[in-house]
Design a protein around this motif. Structure first.
Motif, PDB file in Angstrom:
ATOM      1  N   SER A  41       0.842  -1.204   0.000  1.00  0.00           N
ATOM      2  CA  SER A  41       0.000   0.000   0.000  1.00  0.00           C
ATOM      3  C   SER A  41       0.875   1.251   0.000  1.00  0.00           C
ATOM      4  N   GLU A  77      -3.289   5.914   1.006  1.00  0.00           N
ATOM      5  CA  GLU A  77      -4.288   4.833   0.995  1.00  0.00           C
ATOM      6  C   GLU A  77      -4.492   4.292   2.413  1.00  0.00           C
ATOM      7  N   TYR A  99      -6.626   6.666   4.355  1.00  0.00           N
ATOM      8  CA  TYR A  99      -8.053   6.475   4.031  1.00  0.00           C
ATOM      9  C   TYR A  99      -8.590   5.258   4.799  1.00  0.00           C
ATOM     10  N   LEU A 152     -10.463  -0.285   2.483  1.00  0.00           N
ATOM     11  CA  LEU A 152      -9.558   0.179   1.416  1.00  0.00           C
ATOM     12  C   LEU A 152     -10.404   0.858   0.337  1.00  0.00           C
ATOM     13  N   LYS A 201     -10.651   3.051  -6.779  1.00  0.00           N
ATOM     14  CA  LYS A 201      -9.825   4.064  -7.469  1.00  0.00           C
ATOM     15  C   LYS A 201     -10.423   5.464  -7.334  1.00  0.00           C
ATOM     16  N   LEU A 244     -10.090   6.815  -3.792  1.00  0.00           N
ATOM     17  CA  LEU A 244      -8.688   7.135  -3.493  1.00  0.00           C
ATOM     18  C   LEU A 244      -8.269   8.421  -4.197  1.00  0.00           C
ATOM     19  N   SER A 288      -7.128  11.669  -2.193  1.00  0.00           N
ATOM     20  CA  SER A 288      -5.773  12.168  -2.431  1.00  0.00           C
ATOM     21  C   SER A 288      -5.810  13.608  -2.939  1.00  0.00           C
TER      22      SER A 288
END
Ligand code: SDX
Length: 432
Positions: free
Chosen positions: A83, A87, A90, A97, A100, A103, A107
């Protein structure tokens, strides 16, 4: 889940109480003593909270005997291998997890909160050039409650979300500003085209005359260190954040309290203390002298970076950091770093010494981390600030969990009073 009862009897059998026993998902059961004082007018006594669970939590699990560390159920070894820090941030905040899109959105939000209010930057001019960076960090983070009034309503889910992203994003910028102040260089603004760790290195080491070329091994090392420092259950600083936050204070002040607790050499300040200890030891021939000091009850010296309240086995993070040490030093062409050589020898001697063996004292997360920071050009006084950058994610995750707990109440322990019984005031003339 309450499954059983624990029966507590007084020695003469005259008193008895049934206390509910609760089981978690994994790990030791807990005996719920919350009714003990009300029903039996007695407190339990556990200085340092060695045997006390302070809350329910779903964030991090540690098995000290087996050397296990899970973030939301994922082994830290797997996250360290596969990882990256944003990530993991989060995961710790939201419990799963991200896909996409999630994330990318997270980010991007972090990236767009990295700048500081210009008024906060002026605070740094008030510090002496040799102020300890942790003093500056706790002051500046505390001052955020004087700037970000829009995220002070702890009952607003939206405000809590903005606070979380804001504080995680701004810690590297504040850390870099503290570092630049200590070296007398101008502050370097964050860049939105850089990742979290790239940005930190850029803000630390770029100067107006030239940009810092970002070393990918340094980025990899920092990202790994931030993952490994991100959370650790109810450690001293996280418990401080929960304690402060339980009064309903604003989240920036709760985090500032955690930073102050982390600074202590028994806790996050140990990484700075390890480097200073290694420098004091100086060479392998002095190791036995320091081992003897660490074992001497009359000597307050302790082997910094060794021992842990929970791990009575090797700290899983220390193993991973030690491997990264070798990688960074090899890449820097310093694979025979005297400090690393000394640390490895010191570890070897301590791990084969009966005192350390019978007390289950192993290297902890702080033993090797400073050697990496030093190899990256980060000064010793900044080491605990680096710890705080990673741990801010855990502090925020625990603060959010505490605030969202409907059964939450202000933390207010009791005591065993050993002072004077009631007595009357004596006027000054009548005193001896
Ligand atoms: C961190 O809680 C966390 O999870 C913290 C942390 C996190 O991620 O948040 O993991 C980060 O803080 C790691 C720890 C960093 N601190 C240090 O490296 C400082 C040195 N270590 C010690 O101060 C100590 O080991 C503690 C504070 C870490 C733990 O102390 P405890 O659990 O209160 O244990 P203790 O002080 O009761 O020690 C038990 C015995 C004592 O001897 P006796 O009184 O039983 O004879 O072990 C001895 C201690 O004297 N001992 C040491 C020692 N650590 C414990 N002796 C020499 N050197 C040491 N380092």
């Amino acid at each position: 889940m309450t499954k059983d009862v624990f029966i507590l009897n007084s020695s003469d059998g005259s008193e008895s109480i049934e206390l509910p026993v609760e089981s978690g998902a994994i790990g030791p059961d807990v005996i719920d003593i919350s009714k003990l004082y009300e029903e039996k007018n007695v407190f339990t006594y556990d200085p340092g909270f060695v045997s006390t669970a302070s809350c329910h939590s779903k964030i991090t699990y540690i098995d000290g005997d087996e050397g296990i560390l899970l973030y939301r159920g994922y082994p830290v070894e797997q996250l360290a291998k596969s990882s990256h820090f944003i990530e993991v941030a989060y995961l710790l905040l939201y419990g799963e997890l991200p896909n996409k899109n999630l994330l990318n959105d997270f980010s991007s939000s972090i990236t767009h909160h990295t700048m500081l209010n210009e008024g906060m930057l002026r605070f740094f001019n008030g510090f002496r050039y040799d102020a300890h960076p942790m003093a500056m960090l706790s002051a500046i983070v505390g001052s955020m409650s004087a700037y970000y009034h829009d995220t002070m309503d702890i009952n607003s889910v939206h405000a809590r979300e903005i606070f979380a992203h804001r504080i995680i994003a701004k810690l590297p910028t504040i850390a870099a500003a503290a570092y630049k102040h200590t070296v007398g260089q101008p502050f370097v603004y964050p860049r939105n085209d850089l990742g979290y760790c790239e940005n930190l290195l850029h803000m630390f080491f770029s100067v107006p005359a030239e940009n810092q070329e970002i070393d990918p091994v340094a980025v990899e090392a920092l990202d790994l260190l931030f993952i490994l420092h991100a959370d650790h259950e109810q450690n001293c600083s996280t418990s401080t954040v929960r304690m402060a936050g339980s009064s309903g204070t604003n989240p920036y002040s709760a985090i500032a309290a955690g930073i102050s607790a982390l600074w202590g050499p028994a806790h996050g300040g140990a990484n700075e203390a390890v480097l200073r200890m290694l420098e004091d030891i100086g060479s392998k021939k002095n190791i036995q002298k320091y081992i003897a000091k660490a074992k001497n009850k009359d000597d307050p010296f302790r082997l910094m970076g060794f021992g842990h309240r929970v791990y009575k086995n090797y700290d899983p993070r220390a193993k991973i950091i030690r491997e990264m040490c070798h990688k960074v030093l090899n890449q820097k062409g310093r694979n025979n770093s005297p400090l690393l050589e000394l640390a490895i020898e010191l570890e070897e001697v301590a791990l084969n010494d009966p005192y350390f063996i019978e007390k289950n004292l192993y290297p902890n997360v702080d033993f090797y981390s400073g050697i990496i920071y030093q190899a990256l050009g980060i000064p010793t006084s900044m080491f605990t600030v680096m710890f705080a950058i990673g741990r801010t994610v855990g502090w925020v995750a625990h603060w959010r969990e505490m605030i969202a707990d409907p059964s939450g109440k202000i933390s207010r322990p009791r005591q065993l009073y050993t002072g004077q019984p009631e007595r009357d005031y004596m006027s000054l003339d009548n005193r001896a």
